[in-house]
Scaffold this motif. Structure first.
Motif, mmCIF file in Angstrom:
data_model
loop_
_atom_site.group_PDB
_atom_site.id
_atom_site.type_symbol
_atom_site.label_atom_id
_atom_site.label_comp_id
_atom_site.label_asym_id
_atom_site.label_seq_id
_atom_site.Cartn_x
_atom_site.Cartn_y
_atom_site.Cartn_z
ATOM 1 N N TRP A 183 0.831 -1.204 0.000
ATOM 2 C CA TRP A 183 0.000 0.000 0.000
ATOM 3 C C TRP A 183 0.864 1.251 0.000
ATOM 4 O O TRP A 183 0.566 2.219 -0.701
ATOM 5 N N THR A 238 -1.797 3.725 -1.801
ATOM 6 C CA THR A 238 -3.220 3.447 -1.574
ATOM 7 C C THR A 238 -3.582 3.290 -0.103
ATOM 8 O O THR A 238 -4.757 3.197 0.221
ATOM 9 N N GLY A 239 -2.612 3.260 0.770
ATOM 10 C CA GLY A 239 -2.870 3.094 2.195
ATOM 11 C C GLY A 239 -2.972 4.428 2.906
ATOM 12 O O GLY A 239 -3.023 5.493 2.273
#
Length: 62
Positions: free
Chosen positions: A21, A26-27
Motif C-alpha cells: 500500500w 493506496t494506504g
C-alpha cells in the motif's frame, strides 16, 4: 504514531500488504523519520473513513 507492523496487526493484514500500500500510495498517509515509517492515528482514521461503504447509497437498496 504507530509502526507498519502495529498497523498490520490492528487491521488484521500482513505486513507485506502494508508495504505494498505504501509503495502504491493506496494506504493511510504516513511519515518517514529517517528509515522509519510511522502512521498518525488521525491519518489512519481518515483513511478508514474514506473506505467506508454506505449501503444506502447503492442502487436498488431496499
Amino acid at each position: 504514531m504507530i509502526s507498519p507492523k502495529e498497523l498490520a496487526e490492528f487491521l488484521g493484514m500482513s505486513l507485506q500488504t502494508i508495504y505494498e500500500w505504501n509503495h502504491a500510495g493506496t494506504g493511510p498517509k504516513y511519515r518517514r523519520f529517517g528509515k522509519h515509517v510511522r502512521y498518525a492515528p488521525e491519518d489512519i482514521a481518515a483513511w478508514l473513513e474514506s473506505r467506508r461503504v454506505d449501503r444506502s447509497d447503492r442502487t436498488g437498496a431496499a
